[in-house]
Design a protein around this motif. Structure first.
Motif, PDB file in Angstrom:
ATOM      1  N   ASP A 153      -7.439   5.851  13.590  1.00 30.46           N
ATOM      2  CA  ASP A 153      -8.350   5.000  12.840  1.00 30.46           C
ATOM      3  C   ASP A 153      -7.636   4.570  11.566  1.00 30.46           C
ATOM      4  OD1 ASP A 153     -10.331   4.268  10.808  1.00 30.46           O
ATOM      5  OD2 ASP A 153     -11.849   4.951  12.235  1.00 30.46           O
ATOM      6  N   LEU A 154      -7.252   3.306  11.493  1.00 30.61           N
ATOM      7  CA  LEU A 154      -6.443   2.836  10.373  1.00 30.61           C
ATOM      8  C   LEU A 154      -7.178   2.961   9.044  1.00 30.61           C
ATOM      9  CD1 LEU A 154      -3.812   1.583   9.373  1.00 30.61           C
ATOM     10  CD2 LEU A 154      -4.746  -0.674   9.939  1.00 30.61           C
ATOM     11  N   GLY A 155      -8.468   2.726   9.053  1.00 33.43           N
ATOM     12  CA  GLY A 155      -9.229   2.847   7.815  1.00 33.43           C
ATOM     13  C   GLY A 155      -9.232   4.256   7.282  1.00 33.43           C
ATOM     14  N   LEU A 156      -9.493   5.233   8.151  1.00 28.60           N
ATOM     15  CA  LEU A 156      -9.496   6.631   7.713  1.00 28.60           C
ATOM     16  C   LEU A 156      -8.101   7.094   7.305  1.00 28.60           C
ATOM     17  CD1 LEU A 156     -11.898   8.287  10.321  1.00 28.60           C
ATOM     18  CD2 LEU A 156     -12.373   7.750   7.920  1.00 28.60           C
ATOM     19  N   LEU A 157      -7.091   6.624   8.014  1.00 25.24           N
ATOM     20  CA  LEU A 157      -5.717   6.992   7.666  1.00 25.24           C
ATOM     21  C   LEU A 157      -5.347   6.443   6.294  1.00 25.24           C
ATOM     22  CD1 LEU A 157      -2.922   8.133   8.324  1.00 25.24           C
ATOM     23  CD2 LEU A 157      -2.420   5.996   9.523  1.00 25.24           C
ATOM     24  N   THR A 158      -5.679   5.185   6.056  1.00 27.14           N
ATOM     25  CA  THR A 158      -5.376   4.585   4.761  1.00 27.14           C
ATOM     26  C   THR A 158      -6.121   5.297   3.645  1.00 27.14           C
ATOM     27  OG1 THR A 158      -5.016   2.446   5.834  1.00 27.14           O
ATOM     28  CG2 THR A 158      -5.369   2.427   3.460  1.00 27.14           C
ATOM     29  N   ALA A 159      -7.384   5.638   3.897  1.00 25.77           N
ATOM     30  CA  ALA A 159      -8.159   6.387   2.898  1.00 25.77           C
ATOM     31  C   ALA A 159      -7.508   7.725   2.590  1.00 25.77           C
ATOM     32  CB  ALA A 159      -9.593   6.593   3.400  1.00 25.77           C
ATOM     33  N   THR A 160      -6.940   8.347   3.605  1.00 21.85           N
ATOM     34  CA  THR A 160      -6.248   9.621   3.398  1.00 21.85           C
ATOM     35  C   THR A 160      -5.035   9.448   2.496  1.00 21.85           C
ATOM     36  OG1 THR A 160      -6.989  10.551   5.505  1.00 21.85           O
ATOM     37  CG2 THR A 160      -4.952  11.449   4.578  1.00 21.85           C
ATOM     38  N   SER A 161      -4.284   8.382   2.700  1.00 16.89           N
ATOM     39  CA  SER A 161      -3.096   8.158   1.870  1.00 16.89           C
ATOM     40  C   SER A 161      -3.479   7.766   0.449  1.00 16.89           C
ATOM     41  CB  SER A 161      -2.206   7.092   2.509  1.00 16.89           C
ATOM     42  OG  SER A 161      -1.561   7.629   3.654  1.00 16.89           O
ATOM     43  N   VAL A 162      -4.572   7.033   0.292  1.00 13.86           N
ATOM     44  CA  VAL A 162      -5.061   6.735  -1.054  1.00 13.86           C
ATOM     45  C   VAL A 162      -5.452   8.030  -1.760  1.00 13.86           C
ATOM     46  CG1 VAL A 162      -6.939   5.652  -2.353  1.00 13.86           C
ATOM     47  CG2 VAL A 162      -5.797   4.385  -0.520  1.00 13.86           C
ATOM     48  N   TRP A 163      -6.134   8.889  -1.030  1.00 14.41           N
ATOM     49  CA  TRP A 163      -6.551  10.191  -1.569  1.00 14.41           C
ATOM     50  C   TRP A 163      -5.332  11.009  -1.996  1.00 14.41           C
ATOM     51  CZ3 TRP A 163      -5.392  15.049   0.426  1.00 14.41           C
ATOM     52  CH2 TRP A 163      -6.128  16.130  -0.087  1.00 14.41           C
ATOM     53  N   MET A 164      -4.302  11.076  -1.162  1.00 13.70           N
ATOM     54  CA  MET A 164      -3.111  11.849  -1.505  1.00 13.70           C
ATOM     55  C   MET A 164      -2.350  11.210  -2.660  1.00 13.70           C
ATOM     56  SD  MET A 164      -1.145  14.388  -1.340  1.00 13.70           S
ATOM     57  CE  MET A 164      -1.583  15.370   0.097  1.00 13.70           C
ATOM     58  N   ALA A 165      -2.280   9.885  -2.677  1.00 10.43           N
ATOM     59  CA  ALA A 165      -1.592   9.212  -3.779  1.00 10.43           C
ATOM     60  C   ALA A 165      -2.252   9.540  -5.115  1.00 10.43           C
ATOM     61  CB  ALA A 165      -1.582   7.698  -3.544  1.00 10.43           C
ATOM     62  N   VAL A 195      -1.148   0.248   3.006  1.00  7.67           N
ATOM     63  CA  VAL A 195      -2.043   1.002   2.126  1.00  7.67           C
ATOM     64  C   VAL A 195      -2.408   0.163   0.907  1.00  7.67           C
ATOM     65  CG1 VAL A 195      -2.228   2.991   0.599  1.00  7.67           C
ATOM     66  CG2 VAL A 195      -1.292   3.274   2.884  1.00  7.67           C
ATOM     67  N   ARG A 196      -1.427  -0.510   0.317  1.00  8.40           N
ATOM     68  CA  ARG A 196      -1.709  -1.314  -0.869  1.00  8.40           C
ATOM     69  C   ARG A 196      -2.641  -2.476  -0.535  1.00  8.40           C
ATOM     70  NH1 ARG A 196       3.710  -1.449  -4.692  1.00  8.40           N
ATOM     71  NH2 ARG A 196       4.117   0.785  -4.650  1.00  8.40           N
ATOM     72  N   ALA A 197      -2.434  -3.097   0.632  1.00  9.22           N
ATOM     73  CA  ALA A 197      -3.279  -4.221   1.018  1.00  9.22           C
ATOM     74  C   ALA A 197      -4.716  -3.790   1.276  1.00  9.22           C
ATOM     75  CB  ALA A 197      -2.696  -4.899   2.258  1.00  9.22           C
ATOM     76  N   LEU A 198      -4.868  -2.600   1.841  1.00  4.90           N
ATOM     77  CA  LEU A 198      -6.204  -2.123   2.202  1.00  4.90           C
ATOM     78  C   LEU A 198      -6.780  -1.152   1.182  1.00  4.90           C
ATOM     79  CD1 LEU A 198      -5.672  -1.470   6.042  1.00  4.90           C
ATOM     80  CD2 LEU A 198      -6.597  -3.515   4.930  1.00  4.90           C
ATOM     81  N   ALA A 199      -6.082  -0.926   0.084  1.00  2.00           N
ATOM     82  CA  ALA A 199      -6.468   0.121  -0.861  1.00  2.00           C
ATOM     83  C   ALA A 199      -7.894   0.012  -1.380  1.00  2.00           C
ATOM     84  CB  ALA A 199      -5.489   0.165  -2.028  1.00  2.00           C
ATOM     85  N   PRO A 200      -8.391  -1.161  -1.762  1.00  2.00           N
ATOM     86  CA  PRO A 200      -9.777  -1.196  -2.263  1.00  2.00           C
ATOM     87  C   PRO A 200     -10.787  -0.695  -1.235  1.00  2.00           C
ATOM     88  CG  PRO A 200      -8.612  -3.205  -2.858  1.00  2.00           C
ATOM     89  CD  PRO A 200      -7.731  -2.462  -1.893  1.00  2.00           C
ATOM     90  N   ARG A 201     -10.636  -1.131   0.010  1.00  2.00           N
ATOM     91  CA  ARG A 201     -11.535  -0.681   1.069  1.00  2.00           C
ATOM     92  C   ARG A 201     -11.331   0.813   1.334  1.00  2.00           C
ATOM     93  NH1 ARG A 201      -9.907  -3.986   4.352  1.00  2.00           N
ATOM     94  NH2 ARG A 201     -11.541  -5.557   4.433  1.00  2.00           N
ATOM     95  N   ALA A 202     -10.066   1.250   1.307  1.00  2.59           N
ATOM     96  CA  ALA A 202      -9.756   2.647   1.593  1.00  2.59           C
ATOM     97  C   ALA A 202     -10.277   3.572   0.502  1.00  2.59           C
ATOM     98  CB  ALA A 202      -8.245   2.828   1.742  1.00  2.59           C
ATOM     99  N   ALA A 203     -10.216   3.123  -0.746  1.00  5.67           N
ATOM    100  CA  ALA A 203     -10.713   3.959  -1.841  1.00  5.67           C
ATOM    101  C   ALA A 203     -12.202   4.235  -1.673  1.00  5.67           C
ATOM    102  CB  ALA A 203     -10.438   3.275  -3.171  1.00  5.67           C
ATOM    103  N   ASP A 204     -12.942   3.216  -1.236  1.00  3.86           N
ATOM    104  CA  ASP A 204     -14.370   3.414  -0.986  1.00  3.86           C
ATOM    105  C   ASP A 204     -14.584   4.413   0.138  1.00  3.86           C
ATOM    106  OD1 ASP A 204     -14.985   1.623  -2.955  1.00  3.86           O
ATOM    107  OD2 ASP A 204     -15.210  -0.083  -1.590  1.00  3.86           O
ATOM    108  N   ARG A 248      -7.367  15.847   6.991  1.00  7.64           N
ATOM    109  CA  ARG A 248      -7.731  14.437   6.928  1.00  7.64           C
ATOM    110  C   ARG A 248      -6.901  13.608   7.902  1.00  7.64           C
ATOM    111  NH1 ARG A 248     -10.234  12.273   1.784  1.00  7.64           N
ATOM    112  NH2 ARG A 248     -11.250  14.058   0.786  1.00  7.64           N
ATOM    113  N   LEU A 249      -5.626  13.936   8.044  1.00  6.38           N
ATOM    114  CA  LEU A 249      -4.788  13.239   9.020  1.00  6.38           C
ATOM    115  C   LEU A 249      -5.322  13.449  10.433  1.00  6.38           C
ATOM    116  CD1 LEU A 249      -1.299  14.104   7.495  1.00  6.38           C
ATOM    117  CD2 LEU A 249      -2.355  11.832   7.582  1.00  6.38           C
ATOM    118  N   ALA A 250      -5.706  14.684  10.728  1.00  5.68           N
ATOM    119  CA  ALA A 250      -6.308  14.959  12.034  1.00  5.68           C
ATOM    120  C   ALA A 250      -7.616  14.191  12.194  1.00  5.68           C
ATOM    121  CB  ALA A 250      -6.544  16.459  12.195  1.00  5.68           C
ATOM    122  N   GLY A 251      -8.408  14.130  11.130  1.00 10.49           N
ATOM    123  CA  GLY A 251      -9.663  13.397  11.184  1.00 10.49           C
ATOM    124  C   GLY A 251      -9.481  11.909  11.398  1.00 10.49           C
TER     125      GLY A 251
END
Length: 341
Positions: free
Chosen positions: A291-303, A315-324, A51-54
């Motif tokens: 890609d900040l969105g994909l990176l944040t989504a990856t960290s939400v996924w790992m969290a 991550v916390r600021a963008l978490a709702p968008r990243a979770a989607d 996911r980090l590579a992606g």
């Protein structure tokens, strides 16, 4: 000016005197997960790397070939590395560098046997941490690294030298700049291609960073061979990074979601979060390829898999968008979509 918070991106205002591009050396899968209280399943680690590579990260430190007794969280290196090694075989700009940490010749043998092309050794600028981390003096540790670096170079592998406690030590206090410079020079003389300067307990400030980088240049160490590795204990990691960028450093270590610390220095808190770094760099108009969105989504996924929220402010600021985005992520970069190695 481009972008904006409504888009999940910072407004970009380029500044003079900064590099146009920065290479992020992602350390989450190794430096981040090694400090977890429990072992993360190898399948989860492999998907984390993918996911980090992606998300566009092209240097992802995959694991460590240290003895399982010392870092049980990374005891599965022989299983993990083959599960992600194909990332390094991608064509052109899509190829992902997968460096691994090795502590000694035995670790190097294990890494090379699996096809590792880049390795790192981990030294200390102080005697106390060298003893705690390696059970050796600084001189003894450098003597141990000498054949490791030589054999790695003979095998055609790139070599990074980590140097911890470059600014402060929990046992010894402030670390003299000249001592750090001396150990850096010795690591370069061993054959290291790159040096990562570690603020292991997060006590550095921008003026200290500038002083150390200036002293290294005066000692003949080119800025182009330096990377910086900041921990955010006192909230100084981004300020310190900006000081390094203004000095010409273009490689910055960071950990997705702010994972990590150091198992041998209890005052060491999490690494600089990759998302926080990318937010700042994008706001300065500096290209990272991430890609900040994909990176944040990856960290939400790992969290979610670690059972706690990410400490990263971005991550916390963008978490709702990243979770989607995390839920919508396709399986193209997951282990299930790749043949067994």
């Amino acid at each position: 000016m481009t972008g904006g918070p409504a888009e999940g991106l910072p407004m970009a205002f380029p500044a003079e005197g900064l590099p146009s591009r920065v290479r992020i050396h992602e350390v989450g899968p190794r430096d981040g997960l090694q400090n977890e209280p429990s072992v993360v399943p190898v399948e989860v680690k492999a998907e984390f790397v993918r996911r980090l590579a992606g998300a566009g990260l092209r240097t992802v430190e995959a694991t460590s070939f240290v003895h399982p007794r010392w870092v049980p969280q990374l005891a599965d290196a022989e299983q993990l590395f083959p599960a992600v090694a194909d990332l390094a075989d991608r064509a052109g700009a899509e190829a992902v560098r997968l460096p691994v940490l090795v502590p000694n010749e035995r670790g190097l043998e294990r890494a090379l046997a699996l096809g590792a092309r880049e390795i790192a050794v981990f030294g200390s600028a102080t005697e106390s941490f060298a003893k705690a981390n390696l059970n050796r003096t600084v001189d003894e540790a450098l003597a141990m690294f000498e054949p490791v670096v030589a054999r790695a170079k003979e095998a055609g592998a790139g070599v990074r030298g980590y140097l911890s406690m470059c600014f402060g030590d929990p046992w010894e206090g402030p670390v003299p700049v000249d001592r750090v410079v001396g150990v850096c020079r010795r690591l370069l003389d061993l054959g290291c291609d790159e040096l990562s300067l570690g603020d292991t307990i997060g006590v550095a400030t921008p003026g200290h960073v500038t002083a150390l980088l200036t002293a290294l240049n005066e000692a003949g160490v080119p800025t182009g061979r330096l990377a910086v590795h900041f921990h955010d204990t006192y909230g100084q990691a981004l300020a310190n990074t900006l000081a390094a960028l203004r000095h010409g450093v273009t490689t910055v270590d960071a950990s997705a979601g702010g994972l990590g610390g150091c198992p041998y220095a209890r005052s060491a808190t999490g690494n600089l979060a990759t998302e926080d770094l990318v937010w700042m760099l994008q706001g300065l108009g500096i290209d990272t390829g991430v890609d900040l969105g994909l990176l944040t989504a990856t960290s939400v996924w790992m969290a979610e898999r670690l059972g706690r929220p990410s400490p990263s402010r971005t991550v916390r600021a963008l978490a709702p968008r990243a979770a989607d985005a995390s839920r919508d992520t396709t399986a193209q970069d997951s282990p299930a979509s790749h043949k067994e190695q």
